[in-house]
Design a protein around this motif. Sequence first.
Motif, PDB file in Angstrom:
ATOM      1  N   PRO A  73       0.824  -1.209   0.000  1.00  0.00           N
ATOM      2  CA  PRO A  73       0.000   0.000   0.000  1.00  0.00           C
ATOM      3  C   PRO A  73       0.865   1.269   0.000  1.00  0.00           C
ATOM      4  N   PHE A  74       0.225   2.390  -0.315  1.00  0.00           N
ATOM      5  CA  PHE A  74       0.949   3.657  -0.280  1.00  0.00           C
ATOM      6  C   PHE A  74       1.471   3.934   1.129  1.00  0.00           C
ATOM      7  N   LEU A  75       0.606   3.702   2.116  1.00  0.00           N
ATOM      8  CA  LEU A  75       0.957   3.972   3.524  1.00  0.00           C
ATOM      9  C   LEU A  75       0.871   2.690   4.345  1.00  0.00           C
ATOM     10  N   THR A  76       1.931   2.424   5.090  1.00  0.00           N
ATOM     11  CA  THR A  76       1.970   1.257   5.970  1.00  0.00           C
ATOM     12  C   THR A  76       2.273   1.734   7.381  1.00  0.00           C
ATOM     13  N   VAL A  77       1.483   1.309   8.356  1.00  0.00           N
ATOM     14  CA  VAL A  77       1.748   1.655   9.753  1.00  0.00           C
ATOM     15  C   VAL A  77       2.120   0.377  10.493  1.00  0.00           C
ATOM     16  N   VAL A  78       3.251   0.395  11.175  1.00  0.00           N
ATOM     17  CA  VAL A  78       3.709  -0.796  11.909  1.00  0.00           C
ATOM     18  C   VAL A  78       4.147  -0.404  13.314  1.00  0.00           C
ATOM     19  N   PRO A  79       4.018  -1.327  14.277  1.00  0.00           N
ATOM     20  CA  PRO A  79       4.535  -1.030  15.609  1.00  0.00           C
ATOM     21  C   PRO A  79       6.069  -1.102  15.653  1.00  0.00           C
ATOM     22  N   VAL A  80       6.646  -0.330  16.538  1.00  0.00           N
ATOM     23  CA  VAL A  80       8.104  -0.322  16.740  1.00  0.00           C
ATOM     24  C   VAL A  80       8.612  -1.758  16.920  1.00  0.00           C
ATOM     25  N   GLY A  81       9.755  -2.049  16.341  1.00  0.00           N
ATOM     26  CA  GLY A  81      10.374  -3.363  16.495  1.00  0.00           C
ATOM     27  C   GLY A  81       9.993  -4.328  15.385  1.00  0.00           C
ATOM     28  N   GLN A 168       5.066   5.574   1.912  1.00  0.00           N
ATOM     29  CA  GLN A 168       5.206   6.086   3.266  1.00  0.00           C
ATOM     30  C   GLN A 168       5.040   4.956   4.284  1.00  0.00           C
ATOM     31  N   VAL A 169       5.917   4.967   5.274  1.00  0.00           N
ATOM     32  CA  VAL A 169       5.762   4.076   6.421  1.00  0.00           C
ATOM     33  C   VAL A 169       5.678   4.960   7.652  1.00  0.00           C
ATOM     34  N   TYR A 170       4.825   4.591   8.599  1.00  0.00           N
ATOM     35  CA  TYR A 170       4.858   5.268   9.894  1.00  0.00           C
ATOM     36  C   TYR A 170       5.063   4.202  10.963  1.00  0.00           C
ATOM     37  N   VAL A 171       6.098   4.391  11.783  1.00  0.00           N
ATOM     38  CA  VAL A 171       6.398   3.447  12.852  1.00  0.00           C
ATOM     39  C   VAL A 171       5.740   3.965  14.128  1.00  0.00           C
ATOM     40  N   SER A 172       4.841   3.152  14.681  1.00  0.00           N
ATOM     41  CA  SER A 172       4.046   3.587  15.827  1.00  0.00           C
ATOM     42  C   SER A 172       4.700   3.199  17.144  1.00  0.00           C
TER      43      SER A 172
END
Length: 236
Positions: A73-81, A168-172
């Motif tokens: 996907p254009f944007l992926t959100v994943v948890p830290v680690g 884009q990736v955002y690390v949560s």
Amino acid sequence: MSRHPLKRLSSVALAGLFCLGAAHAGSLTVSVTDKDGKPAQDVVVLVEPATKIAPKASATPVVVSQENLRFSPFLTVVPVGSTLRFVNRDSYDHHVRSTPSGPLGSMPSVKNFELRLDAANEAPASTDEYKTAAPKGKKSGTSFSEVKVDQAGPIGLGCHLHSSMRGQVYVSGTPFFAKTDANGVATIDGIPDGAAEVGLWHPDQLQEQTPLRVQVNASPLKAVGQLNFTPKRRRS
Ligand SMILES: [Cu+2]
């Protein structure tokens, strides 16, 4: 994130154990619009309970594909680690690299990397072709590569070979996160009861978004947020 029935069950079990009656987790649905009041897609929604909880890394690699000259996907959100797995599904090479985020590139990437990803389905080269290609180095045939992300924040994605490719990736840093869909809606389950702050983040933003404050309880909660700008339309 509606994939944590076990987590929910255990909260219910605990509540029962301590005779508190109600479940100790709630769900939150956030509807986000842009500055013009239209549904805002691909907004990262981050819920921070008053007592912070560290996220658990994804148990399996999270796939970001390169397909038809796009990140999918254009944007992926994943948890830290967690580990990101970049998979080239195109029949030509890509050279994925991290870039700053934001329209002016003002948000540095929390992880820096460059990955050469060979074409997914290479025709077997003849010996002669192989010799011709030799100066570029031997092709491994690997069409995916992995990167572990250990710091919360944004990672822009680009490709050395195709400048139009943007992802884009955002690390949560919180386990309670989601991204808004085409209707500007995101639902997050399993949030502990009590006060929580809801952060919004969009890859095109120049300024921070004002966080929402909510009071989570056993009944499903709704909240509305509005971006302080209108994102550019993305080619689809
Ligand atoms: Cu490319």
